[in-house]
Scaffold this motif. Structure first.
Motif, PDB file in Angstrom:
ATOM      1  N   LEU A   1       0.908   7.236  -6.052  1.00 44.50           N
ATOM      2  CA  LEU A   1      -0.165   8.217  -6.012  1.00 44.50           C
ATOM      3  C   LEU A   1       0.415   9.628  -5.889  1.00 44.50           C
ATOM      4  CD1 LEU A   1      -3.270   8.795  -5.707  1.00 44.50           C
ATOM      5  CD2 LEU A   1      -2.859   8.769  -3.246  1.00 44.50           C
ATOM      6  N   GLY A   2       1.448   9.750  -5.033  1.00 44.02           N
ATOM      7  CA  GLY A   2       2.096  11.063  -4.882  1.00 44.02           C
ATOM      8  C   GLY A   2       2.693  11.541  -6.192  1.00 44.02           C
ATOM      9  N   VAL A   3       3.352  10.607  -6.903  1.00 40.85           N
ATOM     10  CA  VAL A   3       3.955  10.972  -8.193  1.00 40.85           C
ATOM     11  C   VAL A   3       2.883  11.437  -9.162  1.00 40.85           C
ATOM     12  CG1 VAL A   3       5.178  10.054 -10.194  1.00 40.85           C
ATOM     13  CG2 VAL A   3       5.954   9.475  -7.904  1.00 40.85           C
TER      14      VAL A   3
ATOM     15  N   PHE B   1      10.087  -2.547  11.253  1.00 42.82           N
ATOM     16  CA  PHE B   1       9.518  -1.275  10.809  1.00 42.82           C
ATOM     17  C   PHE B   1       8.653  -0.683  11.914  1.00 42.82           C
ATOM     18  CE2 PHE B   1       6.228   1.272   8.770  1.00 42.82           C
ATOM     19  CZ  PHE B   1       7.016   2.145   8.054  1.00 42.82           C
TER      20      PHE B   1
ATOM     21  N   ALA C   1      15.096   8.386   3.800  1.00 45.04           N
ATOM     22  CA  ALA C   1      14.078   7.922   4.755  1.00 45.04           C
ATOM     23  C   ALA C   1      13.265   6.788   4.157  1.00 45.04           C
ATOM     24  CB  ALA C   1      13.176   9.091   5.148  1.00 45.04           C
ATOM     25  N   VAL C   2      12.922   6.916   2.875  1.00 50.41           N
ATOM     26  CA  VAL C   2      12.098   5.888   2.233  1.00 50.41           C
ATOM     27  C   VAL C   2      12.854   4.571   2.155  1.00 50.41           C
ATOM     28  CG1 VAL C   2      11.049   5.198   0.059  1.00 50.41           C
ATOM     29  CG2 VAL C   2      10.657   7.496   0.949  1.00 50.41           C
TER      30      VAL C   2
ATOM     31  N   GLY D   1      13.019   3.030   5.475  1.00 50.43           N
ATOM     32  CA  GLY D   1      11.750   2.406   5.864  1.00 50.43           C
ATOM     33  C   GLY D   1      11.562   1.058   5.200  1.00 50.43           C
TER      34      GLY D   1
ATOM     35  N   PHE E   1       9.521   5.987  11.160  1.00 46.14           N
ATOM     36  CA  PHE E   1       9.543   6.322   9.729  1.00 46.14           C
ATOM     37  C   PHE E   1       9.086   7.760   9.502  1.00 46.14           C
ATOM     38  CE2 PHE E   1       7.168   6.306   5.641  1.00 46.14           C
ATOM     39  CZ  PHE E   1       8.267   6.222   4.815  1.00 46.14           C
ATOM     40  N   VAL E   2       7.955   8.106  10.099  1.00 43.40           N
ATOM     41  CA  VAL E   2       7.401   9.448   9.882  1.00 43.40           C
ATOM     42  C   VAL E   2       8.352  10.507  10.414  1.00 43.40           C
ATOM     43  CG1 VAL E   2       5.530  10.987  10.513  1.00 43.40           C
ATOM     44  CG2 VAL E   2       5.026   8.635   9.882  1.00 43.40           C
TER      45      VAL E   2
ATOM     46  N   VAL F   1       1.927   6.758   7.582  1.00 47.88           N
ATOM     47  CA  VAL F   1       2.924   6.197   6.657  1.00 47.88           C
ATOM     48  C   VAL F   1       2.520   6.478   5.218  1.00 47.88           C
ATOM     49  CG1 VAL F   1       3.929   4.057   5.811  1.00 47.88           C
ATOM     50  CG2 VAL F   1       3.703   4.428   8.254  1.00 47.88           C
ATOM     51  N   LEU F   2       1.235   6.276   4.946  1.00 46.04           N
ATOM     52  CA  LEU F   2       0.767   6.517   3.583  1.00 46.04           C
ATOM     53  C   LEU F   2       0.934   7.986   3.210  1.00 46.04           C
ATOM     54  CD1 LEU F   2      -2.428   4.319   3.282  1.00 46.04           C
ATOM     55  CD2 LEU F   2      -0.043   3.793   2.779  1.00 46.04           C
TER      56      LEU F   2
ATOM     57  N   VAL G   1       3.098  10.076   4.380  1.00 48.43           N
ATOM     58  CA  VAL G   1       4.518  10.364   4.147  1.00 48.43           C
ATOM     59  C   VAL G   1       4.940   9.842   2.779  1.00 48.43           C
ATOM     60  CG1 VAL G   1       6.835   9.734   4.887  1.00 48.43           C
ATOM     61  CG2 VAL G   1       5.183  10.561   6.552  1.00 48.43           C
ATOM     62  N   CYS G   2       4.416   8.655   2.399  1.00 52.35           N
ATOM     63  CA  CYS G   2       4.775   8.100   1.091  1.00 52.35           C
ATOM     64  C   CYS G   2       4.263   8.998  -0.026  1.00 52.35           C
ATOM     65  CB  CYS G   2       4.190   6.690   0.947  1.00 52.35           C
ATOM     66  SG  CYS G   2       5.111   5.483   1.895  1.00 52.35           S
ATOM     67  N   VAL G   3       3.022   9.490   0.140  1.00 46.15           N
ATOM     68  CA  VAL G   3       2.492  10.411  -0.863  1.00 46.15           C
ATOM     69  C   VAL G   3       3.368  11.655  -0.936  1.00 46.15           C
ATOM     70  CG1 VAL G   3       0.563  11.914  -1.421  1.00 46.15           C
ATOM     71  CG2 VAL G   3       0.124   9.588  -0.680  1.00 46.15           C
TER      72      VAL G   3
ATOM     73  N   ALA H   1       6.148   2.757  12.416  1.00 47.33           N
ATOM     74  CA  ALA H   1       5.542   3.886  11.706  1.00 47.33           C
ATOM     75  C   ALA H   1       6.039   5.209  12.247  1.00 47.33           C
ATOM     76  CB  ALA H   1       4.020   3.807  11.832  1.00 47.33           C
TER      77      ALA H   1
ATOM     78  N   GLY I   1       6.582  10.933  -2.803  1.00 41.92           N
ATOM     79  CA  GLY I   1       6.376  10.883  -4.248  1.00 41.92           C
ATOM     80  C   GLY I   1       6.193  12.264  -4.840  1.00 41.92           C
ATOM     81  N   LEU I   2       5.409  13.071  -4.117  1.00 40.63           N
ATOM     82  CA  LEU I   2       5.144  14.440  -4.563  1.00 40.63           C
ATOM     83  C   LEU I   2       6.447  15.241  -4.648  1.00 40.63           C
ATOM     84  CD1 LEU I   2       2.381  15.707  -5.156  1.00 40.63           C
ATOM     85  CD2 LEU I   2       2.479  16.777  -2.929  1.00 40.63           C
TER      86      LEU I   2
ATOM     87  N   ALA J   1       0.921   4.337  -2.459  1.00 39.66           N
ATOM     88  CA  ALA J   1       0.832   5.728  -2.009  1.00 39.66           C
ATOM     89  C   ALA J   1       1.918   6.579  -2.654  1.00 39.66           C
ATOM     90  CB  ALA J   1       0.940   5.788  -0.492  1.00 39.66           C
ATOM     91  N   LEU J   2       3.111   5.992  -2.759  1.00 42.59           N
ATOM     92  CA  LEU J   2       4.217   6.704  -3.407  1.00 42.59           C
ATOM     93  C   LEU J   2       3.872   7.036  -4.853  1.00 42.59           C
ATOM     94  CD1 LEU J   2       7.189   7.345  -2.395  1.00 42.59           C
ATOM     95  CD2 LEU J   2       7.899   5.498  -3.891  1.00 42.59           C
TER      96      LEU J   2
ATOM     97  N   TYR K   1      14.977   2.568  14.334  1.00 49.19           N
ATOM     98  CA  TYR K   1      14.200   1.340  14.138  1.00 49.19           C
ATOM     99  C   TYR K   1      14.632   0.274  15.128  1.00 49.19           C
ATOM    100  CZ  TYR K   1      12.460   3.255   9.762  1.00 49.19           C
ATOM    101  OH  TYR K   1      11.849   4.025   8.831  1.00 49.19           O
TER     102      TYR K   1
ATOM    103  N   ILE L   1       0.840  -1.197   0.000  1.00 48.75           N
ATOM    104  CA  ILE L   1       0.000   0.000   0.000  1.00 48.75           C
ATOM    105  C   ILE L   1       0.878   1.250   0.000  1.00 48.75           C
ATOM    106  CG2 ILE L   1      -1.852   1.201   1.209  1.00 48.75           C
ATOM    107  CD1 ILE L   1      -2.610  -1.498   2.446  1.00 48.75           C
ATOM    108  N   ALA L   2       2.013   1.147   0.722  1.00 50.59           N
ATOM    109  CA  ALA L   2       2.921   2.280   0.781  1.00 50.59           C
ATOM    110  C   ALA L   2       3.470   2.595  -0.609  1.00 50.59           C
ATOM    111  CB  ALA L   2       4.060   1.986   1.744  1.00 50.59           C
TER     112      ALA L   2
END
Lengths: 110, 306
Positions: free
Chosen positions: A9-11, A52, A39-40, A43, A57-58, B56-57, B59-61, A54, B64-65, A6-7, B38, A2-3
Motif C-alpha cells: 500500500l505504501g509503494v 516479534f 528494520a523491516v 521485523g 519494531f516501531v 506496525v501497519l 511503519v510498513c506503509v 510491535a 514502502g513509501l 501495508a508495505l 526482540y 497484513i504487514a
C-alpha cells in the motif's frame, strides 16, 4: 500478511502521489532507505522466530532511519560524509544479509 | 555466539589483542543481525496494546513509501540533469552559430567601410595605409610563409570528442599550454613574420594567448589540438630562424619525451584571415588630420581588402 499488504500500500501510495522530497533531505534518503530495509528485515525475521514485538519494531524502524540520517548529516558537516555513508551501508548491509539468511532458513528449512 | 575473547596468556601482545577485538566485533556483527531488542523483550511478560497492530501497519506503509520515494527521486533527477545538459548544449550551439553569422556580417561591413574609405581617399600612394592595415590585421593577407603544427599526444578517444571541431574538451593532462603557443608566435615575430594566425585566428598587437580551464584561448576563443600557427613573411628566413631556435629544440624534446606531434614546413602560399572586429578602447580622432607618416617599407606579401 497484513504487514506485507501495508508495505505494498505504501509503494502504491508513493507511486500515486509522487511525494517530492525537499532538497535538503535528499542526501539522507538513500541511507534512510537502507536503514528502513534493515528494520523491516529484522521485523520479518523476528516474526518467524516468534519473538516479534510491535514496540521494538516501531522504535527500531524510527531510530534506525533517524540515526542513519544523523550519521550522514554529521559526516557531511565534518567532511567525511562519503566514508560514513559507506560505513552505514556496510554495517546495515551485513545485517540485512544476516536477517535474510535467517528468513531463508525459516522459509526453506535450508 | 561470539563472546569477547581475552588475550592469550602466552602471546599477549597488543596487536594480538587488537586482532581478537576486531574478530569479535566482526563475529558479533555477522551473527547478531537481529535487533537485540526482540530477544530482550521476548523474555519479559508481554503487554498487548491496542495500538500495536496499527503502528506496525503504519511503519510498513512508511517503509514502502520511503522505498518508492527514494527510487523515484533517484530516477527522476537523472533525466533532469540530462535534459538540463542537452538544453545547455543546444543553447551553446545556437549562440555559437549566431556568433559565426555576426562575425561574417561584421567582416562584410568592415569591407564595405574600407571600400567607401578607399573611394573617398585621393588617389595616390596608399602603401602607408596598407602597411598599417596589415599590421592591425584588418585585412586578409596572402603570401609565402611557414606553417607550424603542434598537437597533443595521441590518446584514446574520449566520449567528449563528439562535438564539432574546436569544441572538444581537452584531456585533463594537456602537455601543451599557452606559453608553448606564445613561444612559437614570438619566435616567428622575431624572425620576420609579417602576419600570424593561430588556428585561423589572426593575431594583432592586442591579441592575447591565454590558458583557462585546460584549454588555450586566443582572443578569448577556445582552441583545441592540433594547433596550427601560420605566418606570412620571408619564408626562408623564418624557417631557418625557427629551426635553429630554442623553441624548436624544446618541441623536439617534448616530441620525443611526451609524444606530442610537431611539424613545420614552408608554404608557398598562405592566406590569413582578417581580425573580425577592431576594438578601439582608448584611441580617438586626433585634433586635425595630419599628413600621412613617412611611408613605411612596402610589405612583402600581396594583400587584398577582404
Amino acid at each position: 500478511m497484513i504487514a506485507a499488504l501495508a508495505l505494498i500500500l505504501g509503494v502504491v501510495l508513493g507511486l500515486i502521489f509522487r511525494p517530492t522530497v525537499p532538497l535538503w533531505l535528499e542526501p539522507y534518503l538513500p541511507i534512510a532507505v537502507v536503514a528502513a530495509l534493515d528494520a523491516v528485515f529484522g521485523g520479518v525475521r523476528a516474526r518467524l522466530d516468534r519473538i516479534f514485538d510491535a514496540k521494538v519494531f516501531v522504535v527500531s524502524f524510527i531510530s534506525n532511519v533517524l540515526v542513519a540520517a544523523l550519521i550522514v548529516f554529521l559526516g557531511d558537516k565534518l567532511g567525511v560524509g562519503g566514508q560514513l555513508s559507506t560505513a552505514v551501508v556496510v554495517v546495515l548491509g551485513i545485517r540485512i544479509f544476516g536477517n535474510a539468511a535467517a528468513i531463508r532458513r525459516h522459509v526453506f528449512r535450508a | 555466539m561470539a563472546a569477547p575473547v581475552g588475550p592469550d596468556p602466552v602471546i599477549s601482545g597488543r596487536a594480538q589483542d587488537n586482532n581478537l577485538m576486531a574478530a569479535a566485533m566482526l563475529n558479533d556483527l555477522l551473527n547478531n543481525a537481529l535487533d537485540p531488542g526482540y530477544r530482550a523483550r521476548s523474555g519479559a511478560g508481554k503487554k498487548r496494546h491496542w495500538w500495536d497492530g496499527p503502528m506496525v501497519l503504519l511503519v510498513c506503509v512508511a517503509a514502502g513509501l520511503l522505498l518508492v520515494t527514494a527510487y523515484q527521486q533517484t530516477h527522476r533527477s537523472a533525466p533532469a540533469s540530462q535534459s538540463a545538459r542537452q538544453d545547455l548544449e543546444s543553447r551553446i550551439r545556437n549562440l555559437q552559430s549566431e556568433a559565426v553569422t555576426m562575425d561574417d556580417e561584421a567582416k562584410q561591413l568592415a569591407a564595405q567601410v574600407a571600400a567607401l574609405r578607399d573611394q573617398q581617399l585621393p588617389a595616390g600612394d596608399d602603401s602607408a595605409l596598407r602597411g598599417l592595415e596589415l599590421a592591425a590585421g584588418s585585412i586578409a593577407v596572402t603570401g609565402p610563409g611557414v606553417s607550424i603544427e603542434v598537437g597533443e599526444p595521441k590518446q584514446s578517444p574520449s566520449s567528449a570528442s563528439t562535438g564539432r571541431t574546436g569544441t572538444a574538451s581537452q584531456p585533463q593532462d594537456s602537455v601543451l599550454r599557452d606559453r608553448d603557443i606564445r613561444a612559437i608566435v614570438n619566435q616567428l615575430w622575431t624572425t620576420g613574420a609579417e602576419a600570424i594566425a593561430v588556428n585561423g585566428i589572426r593575431l594583432t598587437a592586442t591579441s592575447a594567448i591565454r590558458f583557462a580551464g585546460e584549454s588555450i584561448l586566443v582572443d578569448f576563443q577556445t582552441l583545441s589540438s592540433p594547433y596550427t600557427v601560420e605566418a606570412v613573411g620571408d619564408r626562408n628566413k623564418m624557417l631557418l630562424g625557427f629551426a635553429d631556435s630554442a623553441t624548436a629544440r624544446k618541441f623536439k624534446t617534448e616530441e620525443a619525451v611526451y609524444g606530442i606531434s610537431f611539424t613545420f614546413s614552408g608554404k608557398s602560399k598562405l592566406t590569413l584571415p582578417s581580425v573580425t572586429v577592431m576594438q578601439q578602447s582608448d584611441a580617438s580622432l586626433g585634433p586635425a588630420p595630419s599628413s600621412t607618416p613617412a611611408s613605411s617599407p612596402a610589405p612583402t606579401p600581396t594583400e587584398h581588402p577582404s
